[in-house]
Scaffold this motif. Structure first.
Motif, PDB file in Angstrom:
ATOM      1  N   LYS A  77       0.815  -1.231   0.000  1.00  0.00           N
ATOM      2  CA  LYS A  77       0.000   0.000   0.000  1.00  0.00           C
ATOM      3  C   LYS A  77       0.835   1.260   0.000  1.00  0.00           C
ATOM      4  O   LYS A  77       0.519   2.238  -0.677  1.00  0.00           O
ATOM      5  N   THR A  78       1.892   1.283   0.816  1.00  0.00           N
ATOM      6  CA  THR A  78       2.571   2.556   1.072  1.00  0.00           C
ATOM      7  C   THR A  78       4.024   2.583   0.638  1.00  0.00           C
ATOM      8  O   THR A  78       4.636   3.645   0.613  1.00  0.00           O
ATOM      9  N   GLY A  79       4.600   1.433   0.322  1.00  0.00           N
ATOM     10  CA  GLY A  79       6.024   1.398  -0.024  1.00  0.00           C
ATOM     11  C   GLY A  79       6.940   1.395   1.187  1.00  0.00           C
ATOM     12  O   GLY A  79       8.158   1.326   1.049  1.00  0.00           O
ATOM     13  N   ILE A  80       6.364   1.477   2.404  1.00  0.00           N
ATOM     14  CA  ILE A  80       7.192   1.484   3.610  1.00  0.00           C
ATOM     15  C   ILE A  80       7.737   0.075   3.864  1.00  0.00           C
ATOM     16  O   ILE A  80       7.005  -0.903   3.834  1.00  0.00           O
ATOM     17  N   LYS A  81       9.046   0.009   4.092  1.00  0.00           N
ATOM     18  CA  LYS A  81       9.662  -1.293   4.375  1.00  0.00           C
ATOM     19  C   LYS A  81       9.891  -1.433   5.879  1.00  0.00           C
ATOM     20  O   LYS A  81      10.129  -0.441   6.560  1.00  0.00           O
ATOM     21  N   VAL A  82       9.810  -2.668   6.349  1.00  0.00           N
ATOM     22  CA  VAL A  82      10.026  -2.911   7.776  1.00  0.00           C
ATOM     23  C   VAL A  82      11.123  -3.958   7.934  1.00  0.00           C
ATOM     24  O   VAL A  82      11.030  -5.051   7.383  1.00  0.00           O
ATOM     25  N   VAL A  83      12.164  -3.591   8.658  1.00  0.00           N
ATOM     26  CA  VAL A  83      13.253  -4.523   8.929  1.00  0.00           C
ATOM     27  C   VAL A  83      13.000  -5.179  10.282  1.00  0.00           C
ATOM     28  O   VAL A  83      12.784  -4.498  11.278  1.00  0.00           O
ATOM     29  N   ARG A  84      12.995  -6.528  10.271  1.00  0.00           N
ATOM     30  CA  ARG A  84      12.725  -7.255  11.507  1.00  0.00           C
ATOM     31  C   ARG A  84      14.011  -7.761  12.138  1.00  0.00           C
ATOM     32  O   ARG A  84      14.904  -8.207  11.436  1.00  0.00           O
ATOM     33  N   GLU A  85      14.049  -7.705  13.463  1.00  0.00           N
ATOM     34  CA  GLU A  85      15.160  -8.298  14.202  1.00  0.00           C
ATOM     35  C   GLU A  85      14.564  -9.108  15.341  1.00  0.00           C
ATOM     36  O   GLU A  85      13.466  -8.810  15.798  1.00  0.00           O
ATOM     37  N   SER A  86      15.274 -10.103  15.805  1.00  0.00           N
ATOM     38  CA  SER A  86      14.783 -10.852  16.955  1.00  0.00           C
ATOM     39  C   SER A  86      15.987 -11.412  17.724  1.00  0.00           C
ATOM     40  O   SER A  86      17.087 -11.409  17.213  1.00  0.00           O
ATOM     41  N   PRO A  87      15.807 -11.909  18.937  1.00  0.00           N
ATOM     42  CA  PRO A  87      14.566 -11.916  19.712  1.00  0.00           C
ATOM     43  C   PRO A  87      14.412 -10.638  20.520  1.00  0.00           C
ATOM     44  O   PRO A  87      15.291  -9.783  20.518  1.00  0.00           O
ATOM     45  N   SER A  88      13.283 -10.532  21.209  1.00  0.00           N
ATOM     46  CA  SER A  88      13.010  -9.343  22.007  1.00  0.00           C
ATOM     47  C   SER A  88      12.980  -9.722  23.474  1.00  0.00           C
ATOM     48  O   SER A  88      12.346 -10.693  23.853  1.00  0.00           O
ATOM     49  N   SER A  89      13.705  -8.986  24.298  1.00  0.00           N
ATOM     50  CA  SER A  89      13.620  -9.201  25.736  1.00  0.00           C
ATOM     51  C   SER A  89      13.650  -7.838  26.400  1.00  0.00           C
ATOM     52  O   SER A  89      14.129  -6.863  25.813  1.00  0.00           O
ATOM     53  N   LEU A  90      13.155  -7.786  27.632  1.00  0.00           N
ATOM     54  CA  LEU A  90      13.109  -6.514  28.335  1.00  0.00           C
ATOM     55  C   LEU A  90      14.515  -5.949  28.520  1.00  0.00           C
ATOM     56  O   LEU A  90      14.729  -4.740  28.428  1.00  0.00           O
ATOM     57  N   GLY A  91      15.479  -6.839  28.747  1.00  0.00           N
ATOM     58  CA  GLY A  91      16.859  -6.400  28.909  1.00  0.00           C
ATOM     59  C   GLY A  91      17.358  -5.687  27.669  1.00  0.00           C
ATOM     60  O   GLY A  91      18.046  -4.670  27.736  1.00  0.00           O
ATOM     61  N   LYS A  92      16.995  -6.219  26.506  1.00  0.00           N
ATOM     62  CA  LYS A  92      17.429  -5.627  25.236  1.00  0.00           C
ATOM     63  C   LYS A  92      16.814  -4.235  25.074  1.00  0.00           C
ATOM     64  O   LYS A  92      17.494  -3.295  24.653  1.00  0.00           O
ATOM     65  N   LEU A  93      15.526  -4.120  25.427  1.00  0.00           N
ATOM     66  CA  LEU A  93      14.861  -2.826  25.314  1.00  0.00           C
ATOM     67  C   LEU A  93      15.532  -1.810  26.226  1.00  0.00           C
ATOM     68  O   LEU A  93      15.786  -0.666  25.830  1.00  0.00           O
ATOM     69  N   ARG A  94      15.837  -2.247  27.453  1.00  0.00           N
ATOM     70  CA  ARG A  94      16.481  -1.334  28.388  1.00  0.00           C
ATOM     71  C   ARG A  94      17.846  -0.895  27.855  1.00  0.00           C
ATOM     72  O   ARG A  94      18.214   0.283  27.956  1.00  0.00           O
ATOM     73  N   ALA A  95      18.577  -1.840  27.254  1.00  0.00           N
ATOM     74  CA  ALA A  95      19.888  -1.496  26.702  1.00  0.00           C
ATOM     75  C   ALA A  95      19.738  -0.505  25.545  1.00  0.00           C
ATOM     76  O   ALA A  95      20.523   0.436  25.420  1.00  0.00           O
ATOM     77  N   LEU A  96      18.716  -0.728  24.699  1.00  0.00           N
ATOM     78  CA  LEU A  96      18.464   0.191  23.575  1.00  0.00           C
ATOM     79  C   LEU A  96      18.247   1.606  24.078  1.00  0.00           C
ATOM     80  O   LEU A  96      18.859   2.564  23.588  1.00  0.00           O
ATOM     81  N   VAL A  97      17.357   1.737  25.052  1.00  0.00           N
ATOM     82  CA  VAL A  97      16.982   3.068  25.517  1.00  0.00           C
ATOM     83  C   VAL A  97      18.125   3.702  26.306  1.00  0.00           C
ATOM     84  O   VAL A  97      18.461   4.870  26.090  1.00  0.00           O
TER      85      VAL A  97
END
Lengths: 272, 342
Positions: B56-76
């Motif tokens: 619909k929009t041409g927007i691409k999404v790059v996926r990465e895994s896995p997800s954990s709360l620790g990873k989110l905290r490290a990202l932020v």
């Protein structure tokens, strides 16, 4: 001349410091500094108030000790046997010992399920031969963890031990024999002391690696054998209490260093 | 990067610049990054939602895994701003909110189709329902309730239970006689008492969702508590959704992510709310999206396999993520102590 050599290794030292030491220092520091509140010991106090995490650490030390002993019991005779082989057979034996290094630890761990499970090769053979009626529970207990860890870590013990053993001059053993020593005496008075430094180093290496084992206890322990690295995973990725994890890691590091210091002391005494 | 920081700072100090930042927010990135839990679930996101969005929009999404709360905290904590979407379990979503790792969703920008209310959270888009249920090896005596499941005399056989207190303890509490609607605040001690009664019969505590079905197939255990998608549709297993726990996986907006990335992320969330896309995703995995209008679009013979089909949703209860976010750490200490006593 000394200064010149240092110039060459300085980049490596910087890399080690930036990529290895600094993150560890930061990680260890997490337990002592709270954002906005400064220095604190509360994360260590928490450990003492509810000692369950320390008991997991104790359990880890115990399992590591068992697995290390199992490694020595299997590894020493194996290395000794390899020393006695002829050149070609020896090469094959080394290849067989090293081969597992090229197989993913996950694959090797799961392979044990195929071999030792209730419907696995060993249990089927035992039941077929009439030795047992019920399947023997090899897995999902401390026995399973010990078997798995011993398997994964065996090369770390066998290779240095074997290297030390083939350096032992056969003439020393022959000299002892010519003076009338029986084989048992030759082994304990001449051969074994010569392999002791390598045995001690290999044992220490295996023990310290055991302390950090994650995959094997998680799968072959069936979640029934609590180990410190699994607990750290929970504290880092699920809860997340990095400060608590940092405090536990610090204690783990200190324990490992103490063991290493003890080894160095023994080593110095032995060589003196 | 530098320019935007400057614009942001200028906008904060000079009100007139607000118009300019609003213009920026409306701009969309052509490529955004998400961190999801991986495996089949990731494939279902690709097939169900990303492909229609890109078309619909041409927007691409790059996926990465896995997800954990620790990873989110490290990202932020590390201040990175390239990942905008992060998959979070329900309990993790509440914890992430409390730790300030995710930001409010602008639901007006998402403009979703009809959704179940629990899926439309201020901080999370509940995109995938999954159930934690009882299952057994085909041919075993079939338990009808948790009291029966935990009765190892009447229903002999080895058990395999989750090595996660929040997926395991509530069922033990139910087995001790507490009805689903009075489950919280959870009587943790009653749960441990029940687990203690049968701990000799629990041979494996699983960490990975793939373990329980494999252990059933190997006849290593006969009864398990596991995630529904791992056992449905396989004649080797029997299962019962009754008394099971419905739960949601959410997508949250990572703190400090770029406004133009968010604009695109909201477009993806809109795709996630459409029942026709959720039906596509359900062809890859037996977990379902949050649309109440999904049932008619699913294959009739498979309705019994999905967590949200009318017949299954009504007989389950919903996970209390708030309670676990507040009590998870204290329960975990008891959990470790219990594990040491095995």
């Amino acid at each position: 001349m000394r200064g010149q050599g240092f110039g060459f290794i300085a980049p490596l030292l910087v890399l080690m410091f930036v990529a290895f030491n600094a993150p560890i220092a930061y990680m260890l520091g997490l337990a002592f500094w709270d954002k906005g509140r400064g220095f604190t010991l509360e994360h260590y106090e928490g450990l003492i108030e509810t000692p369950v995490y320390l008991r997991v650490l104790g359990n880890t030390l115990r399992i590591a000790l068992i697995a290390t002993l199992a490694n020595v019991v299997i590894g020493y005779p194996l290395a000794h046997w390899m020393r006695g082989l002829r050149n070609r057979a020896r090469l094959v034996a080394i290849a067989l010992v090293v081969l597992p290094f090229w197989v993913s630890i996950l694959v090797r761990t799961y392979a044990w399920i195929v071999v030792l499970g209730n419907g696995g090769l060993v249990n089927r053979a035992l039941q077929w031969s009439g030795l047992t009626d019920e399947p023997v529970q090899f897995l999902y207990n401390e026995l399973g963890v010990t078997i798995g860890m011993a398997n994964v870590l065996l090369p770390f013990l066998v290779l240095p031990l074997f290297a030390a053993m083939i350096r032992i001059d056969d003439r020393l053993l022959q000299a002892a024999a010519s003076l009338g020593a029986p084989p048992r005496t030759i082994f304990w008075k001449v051969y074994f002391p010569l392999t002791l430094p390598a045995l001690a180093a290999g044992t220490l290496l295996v023990f310290i690696l055991c302390l950090g084992f994650y995959v094997t206890p998680a799968i072959l322990g069936g979640g029934r054998v609590p180990m410190i690295s699994n607990l750290l995973d929970t504290l880092i990725n699920q809860i997340p209490r990095w400060e608590q994890a940092s405090a536990i890691s610090t204690i783990l590091l200190i324990v490992a260093l103490l063991i290493f210091a003890g080894y160095r002391r023994l080593d110095r005494k032995a060589s003196a | 990067m530098k320019r935007r920081t400057f614009v942001g700072a200028a906008a904060a100090s000079v009100p007139a610049f607000n118009i300019l930042t609003a213009g920026l927010a409306r701009a969309q990135s052509k490529e955004i990054r998400m961190i999801e839990s991986g495996g089949k679930s990731g494939e279902s996101i690709e097939v169900g939602y990303i492909e229609p969005l890109t078309k619909k929009t041409g927007i691409k999404v790059v996926r990465e895994s896995p997800s954990s709360l620790g990873k989110l905290r490290a990202l932020v904590d590390s201040g990175q701003t390239t990942t905008v979407l992060f998959e979070l379990g329900s309990g993790v979503m509440v914890q992430a909110r409390k730790l300030g790792l995710i930001e409010k969703i602008d639901w007006s920008a998402v403009a979703p189709a009809a959704m179940f209310p629990e899926a439309k959270n201020d901080y999370g888009f509940g995109y995938q329902y999954f159930s934690t249920i009882m299952a057994w090896r085909a041919g075993q005596k079939e338990p009808k309730s948790w009291a029966e499941f935990f009765d190892t005399k009447a229903f002999p056989g080895k058990r395999c239970l989750p090595d996660y207190p929040h997926y395991c303890l509530p069922f033990a509490v139910m087995a001790s006689g507490v009805p689903a609607d009075k489950l919280y605040p959870l009587d943790v001690d009653a749960g441990f008492k029940k687990l203690n009664e049968i701990k000799k019969d629990i041979s494996v505590w699983w960490k990975a969702g793939a373990q329980p079905p494999q252990l059933l197939k190997d006849n290593e255990v006969q009864y398990v508590i596991c995630w529904s998608g791992r056992v449905v549709g396989d004649p080797a297993f029997g299962m019962n959704f009754a008394g099971g726990m419905a739960d949601l996986s959410y997508f949250g907006i990572v703190k400090n992510s770029k406004p133009e990335d968010r604009a695109s992320a909201y477009k993806l969330m809109h795709e996630m709310s459409l029942p026709e896309n959720q039906a596509k995703a359900a062809t890859v995995i037996s977990y379902t999206g949050p649309s109440p209008d999904l049932d008619p679009l699913l294959p009739k013979d498979k309705l019994a396999e999905f967590p949200t089909s009318k017949q299954n949703k009504a007989i389950q209860w919903f996970q209390n993520a708030e309670w676990w976010a507040d009590n998870g750490e204290a329960v975990n200490k008891k959990w470790e102590a219990f594990k040491l006593s095995l």
